[in-house]
Motif scaffolding. Structure first.
Motif, PDB file in Angstrom:
ATOM      1  N   GLU A  29     -12.228  -2.982   8.184  1.00 34.62           N
ATOM      2  CA  GLU A  29     -12.828  -1.699   8.579  1.00 34.62           C
ATOM      3  C   GLU A  29     -12.030  -1.020   9.675  1.00 34.62           C
ATOM      4  O   GLU A  29     -11.781   0.176   9.614  1.00 34.62           O
ATOM      5  CB  GLU A  29     -14.252  -1.933   9.102  1.00 34.62           C
ATOM      6  N   ARG A  30     -11.611  -1.814  10.669  1.00 36.81           N
ATOM      7  CA  ARG A  30     -10.858  -1.205  11.778  1.00 36.81           C
ATOM      8  C   ARG A  30      -9.520  -0.673  11.286  1.00 36.81           C
ATOM      9  O   ARG A  30      -9.119   0.435  11.618  1.00 36.81           O
ATOM     10  CB  ARG A  30     -10.637  -2.235  12.896  1.00 36.81           C
ATOM     11  N   HIS A  31      -8.842  -1.465  10.476  1.00 40.03           N
ATOM     12  CA  HIS A  31      -7.524  -1.062   9.980  1.00 40.03           C
ATOM     13  C   HIS A  31      -7.643   0.220   9.138  1.00 40.03           C
ATOM     14  O   HIS A  31      -6.867   1.160   9.279  1.00 40.03           O
ATOM     15  CB  HIS A  31      -6.914  -2.200   9.148  1.00 40.03           C
ATOM     16  N   LEU A  32      -8.674   0.259   8.285  1.00 36.44           N
ATOM     17  CA  LEU A  32      -8.907   1.455   7.464  1.00 36.44           C
ATOM     18  C   LEU A  32      -9.172   2.670   8.334  1.00 36.44           C
ATOM     19  O   LEU A  32      -8.669   3.760   8.069  1.00 36.44           O
ATOM     20  CB  LEU A  32     -10.099   1.238   6.527  1.00 36.44           C
ATOM     21  N   SER A  33      -9.983   2.472   9.395  1.00 31.52           N
ATOM     22  CA  SER A  33     -10.294   3.621  10.249  1.00 31.52           C
ATOM     23  C   SER A  33      -9.090   4.049  11.066  1.00 31.52           C
ATOM     24  O   SER A  33      -8.903   5.231  11.321  1.00 31.52           O
ATOM     25  CB  SER A  33     -11.428   3.314  11.229  1.00 31.52           C
ATOM     26  N   ASP A  34      -8.270   3.085  11.482  1.00 38.99           N
ATOM     27  CA  ASP A  34      -7.101   3.445  12.294  1.00 38.99           C
ATOM     28  C   ASP A  34      -6.059   4.172  11.467  1.00 38.99           C
ATOM     29  O   ASP A  34      -5.489   5.165  11.891  1.00 38.99           O
ATOM     30  CB  ASP A  34      -6.451   2.186  12.895  1.00 38.99           C
ATOM     31  N   ASN A  35      -5.778   3.640  10.283  1.00 42.08           N
ATOM     32  CA  ASN A  35      -4.670   4.186   9.515  1.00 42.08           C
ATOM     33  C   ASN A  35      -4.752   3.697   8.057  1.00 42.08           C
ATOM     34  O   ASN A  35      -4.266   2.619   7.729  1.00 42.08           O
ATOM     35  CB  ASN A  35      -3.348   3.738  10.160  1.00 42.08           C
ATOM     36  N   VAL A  36      -5.345   4.503   7.191  1.00 45.28           N
ATOM     37  CA  VAL A  36      -5.518   4.092   5.794  1.00 45.28           C
ATOM     38  C   VAL A  36      -4.173   3.834   5.110  1.00 45.28           C
ATOM     39  O   VAL A  36      -4.013   2.832   4.420  1.00 45.28           O
ATOM     40  CB  VAL A  36      -6.195   5.184   4.917  1.00 45.28           C
ATOM     41  N   TYR A 103      -8.673  11.977   6.034  1.00 46.75           N
ATOM     42  CA  TYR A 103      -9.307  10.935   6.826  1.00 46.75           C
ATOM     43  C   TYR A 103     -10.819  10.922   6.873  1.00 46.75           C
ATOM     44  O   TYR A 103     -11.473   9.897   6.798  1.00 46.75           O
ATOM     45  CB  TYR A 103      -8.843  11.105   8.272  1.00 46.75           C
ATOM     46  N   LEU A 106     -13.551   8.727   4.935  1.00 44.96           N
ATOM     47  CA  LEU A 106     -13.932   7.318   5.130  1.00 44.96           C
ATOM     48  C   LEU A 106     -15.221   7.188   5.915  1.00 44.96           C
ATOM     49  O   LEU A 106     -16.183   6.610   5.410  1.00 44.96           O
ATOM     50  CB  LEU A 106     -12.782   6.530   5.746  1.00 44.96           C
ATOM     51  N   PRO A 107     -15.287   7.748   7.139  1.00 45.93           N
ATOM     52  CA  PRO A 107     -16.578   7.664   7.842  1.00 45.93           C
ATOM     53  C   PRO A 107     -17.696   8.407   7.117  1.00 45.93           C
ATOM     54  O   PRO A 107     -18.844   7.951   7.129  1.00 45.93           O
ATOM     55  CB  PRO A 107     -16.289   8.298   9.208  1.00 45.93           C
ATOM     56  N   LYS A 110     -19.169   6.341   4.445  1.00 41.62           N
ATOM     57  CA  LYS A 110     -20.011   5.304   5.037  1.00 41.62           C
ATOM     58  C   LYS A 110     -21.391   5.877   5.369  1.00 41.62           C
ATOM     59  O   LYS A 110     -22.420   5.238   5.137  1.00 41.62           O
ATOM     60  CB  LYS A 110     -19.335   4.810   6.317  1.00 41.62           C
TER      61      LYS A 110
END
Ligand SMILES: *Cc1c(COP(=O)(O)O)cnc(C)c1O
Length: 540
Positions: A29-36, A103, A106-107, A110
């Motif tokens: 989740e963190r990696h996806l949010s930082d940089n897909v 971007y 993604l959020p 969710k």
């Protein structure tokens, strides 16, 4: 695989407790949010190339008996699934209409999943229903530009709808033609309508031999599914030859008249605004007139090209779309929304009453439940993604993206035309083009005898197929291929590379690199080597 305990206590935790911070899922989740893009380029690392090899990881037909820990399952997903997916964000992946997403999706997705609204009825969606209706209204306005009174009257009216939101272009096409069919074969004195009495009775009542659907040969394959589902039959999908890649109005009129004279009835003409294979746009304005003259429904399949309406500079290419009775739009193509966002838009706010359906426990008479006029039942809140994109990009933001893609397609066409190893097969109308490798020695092939053309084109077809596969397997870049009739080669069907310039991150240098890779592959290929030695004298 570590097994979790089989207990309700464990399952309640799965429902309510997020994974701890250093678990695999939390890291994903963190990696996806930082940089897909970075996530994808690190994890999508196709090592296994054959599908057979991948199938071995998915070979059991048993539901696992015991629960697994979420994190260990996430590990397995990374390894088996993510690693062997396709990196659709790669700027050199220019073969299809599926590309990088902005971007914010993604959020937002969710949020959408978290809320878990069901748009079939108000009771499970509340504010999502007006949001979806407004989104459909905005799209309607973009196409039909009615006045403010029109939208204040119909946007939220329980007895009307400006369109149907659905999972994609296929369902949108089916929905539009479903409405067209029910209107055409509607109730009359002594007949209860096709929706009640069925197709056989309808044909008897209306004295119809066959009901036909006319489109160019470039019509999307979803139309074949539509005539099948609607009971019209695939033999009655009338695909008109289109060596110029469009449905020619004179041909359509002549064909339609001849068809009707045989005791058949024409349900609809489908104009395409951006064909899937070459991006051409049918002459919509003239086809609307033909449909009127033949007395049939006019549907425009703008699944891909509809977003061009955002561009002041390019929207005139779709002139006449406002005459359509219905229009299909896919927001998950050039509107950069995640997959699952199609719309069928109806000019007449009453049209979709032809398919209105009521049930006792939901979709009650007079309710604003969207499910009453949609083909699908339970549906998620995807309309929010379209709504948010409208706000976050604005019409002018979309205009920049659309114009940029079209300009880049022209720049790519120029590169191809300037390169002695390539032949442009269809020039871009929108941001799609087709071309092939062709040695300089075969320049002017269209002037040779038809026998020579056929023989050499067959070899070039084989070369195109082979290079496309090699390039895909090498994994650096991807163009797709298709087979289309080409006018200058006496309407012979020819295999071509197909490019869709949808990803805003693709640069002209990426495009140059793709051409260079294709030339390098060709130079090592026996067919190319043979054709390059082909003496010009011998062609003549
Ligand atoms: C993509 C496309 C469709 C089908 O849309 P899906 O979303 O794949 O179901 C229909 N018509 C055209 C012209 C398309 O480009």
């Amino acid at each position: 695989m570590a097994k979790a305990e089989v207990s309700l206590e464990h399952l309640f935790r799965v429902f309510t407790k997020p994974e701890h911070n250093d678990s695999t899922l939390a890291k994903i989740e963190r990696h996806l949010s930082d940089n897909v893009s970075d996530f994808l380029s690190q994890h999508v690392v196709t090592k296994k190339t054959s599908l057979e090899e991948i199938e071995q990881d998915f070979s059991s037909a048993h539901v696992p008996d015991s629960p697994e820990f979420v994190s260990s399952h996430a590990e397995a997903l990374l390894d088996k699934l993510v690693a062997h997916s396709v990196n659709t964000y790669a700027p050199t992946f220019i073969g299809h209409m599926t590309s990088a997403l902005p971007y914010f999706h993604l959020p937002l997705s969710k949020l959408m999943v978290g809320l878990n609204q069901n748009l079939v009825k108000i009771e499970t969606s509340k504010a999502f229903t007006p949001l979806e209706r407004q989104t459909l209204g905005m799209m309607h306005n973009l196409i039909y530009a009615q006045d403010e009174d029109f939208y204040s009257q119909y946007l939220h009216s329980a007895e009307h709808s400006l369109g149907a939101f659905c999972s994609g272009g296929t369902i949108a096409n089916i929905t539009a033609l479903w409405v067209a069919r029910n209107l055409k074969l509607g109730p009359q004195p002594g007949f209860s309508g096709v929706n009640k009495a069925g197709l056989a009775s309808a044909y008897r009542h209306y004295n119809i031999h066959n009901l036909g659907l006319m489109t160019s040969r470039r019509g999307h394959y979803s139309l074949g599914k539509a005539v099948d589902v609607l009971g019209i039959g695939r033999d009655n999908l009338l695909s008109i030859d289109s060596p110029r890649q469009i449905l020619e109005p004179e041909k359509a009129l002549a064909f339609g008249k001849a068809y009707q004279e045989k005791g058949n009835s024409l349900l609809a003409i489908i104009g395409i605004a951006g064909t899937t294979e070459t991006g051409h746009i049918d002459p919509l304005d003239e086809l609307a007139d033909v449909a009127k003259e033949l007395g049939c429904h006019f549907h425009v399949d703008a699944a891909w090209g509809g977003a061009t309406l955002f561009s002041e500079r390019n929207r005139s290419k779709l002139a006449g779309i406002e005459k359509a009775d219905s229009v299909t739009i896919d927001a998950h193509k050039q509107m950069y929304v995640p997959m699952g966002a199609g719309m069928a838009i109806f000019k007449d706010p009453k049209a979709s009453n032809a398919v209105r359906h009521h049930a006792q426990y939901i979709l009650r008479q007079g309710s604003k439940d969207l499910g009453a006029t949609t083909l699908e039942g339970s549906r998620n809140g995807m309309a929010m993604m379209v709504y948010s994109s409208f706000h976050i990009f604005g019409r002018r933001g979309y205009e920049l993206l659309i114009d940029r893609a079209i300009d880049q397609a022209h720049a790519f066409a120029d590169m191809i035309n300037a390169h002695e190893c390539f032949e442009l097969m269809t020039a871009p109308v929108l941001s799609l083009l087709t071309y092939r490798l062709r040695p300089i020695e075969l320049k002017g092939l269209e002037n040779e005898s038809s026998q020579q053309q056929r023989m050499l084109n067959e070899q070039l077809d084989e070369l195109t197929v082979s290079i496309q596969k090699q390039q895909r397997e090498a994994g650096k870049s991807f163009v797709s291929r298709t087979r289309i009739e080409i006018e200058k080669y006496n309407n012979q069907a020819i295999t071509v590379f197909r490019v869709v310039l949808a990803n805003p991150l693709t640069t002209n240098d990426d495009l140059k690199a793709i051409l260079a890779e294709q030339v390098a592959l060709a130079e090592g290929h026996a067919i190319w080597q043979g054709l390059s030695k082909h003496p010009r004298a011998k062609i003549a």
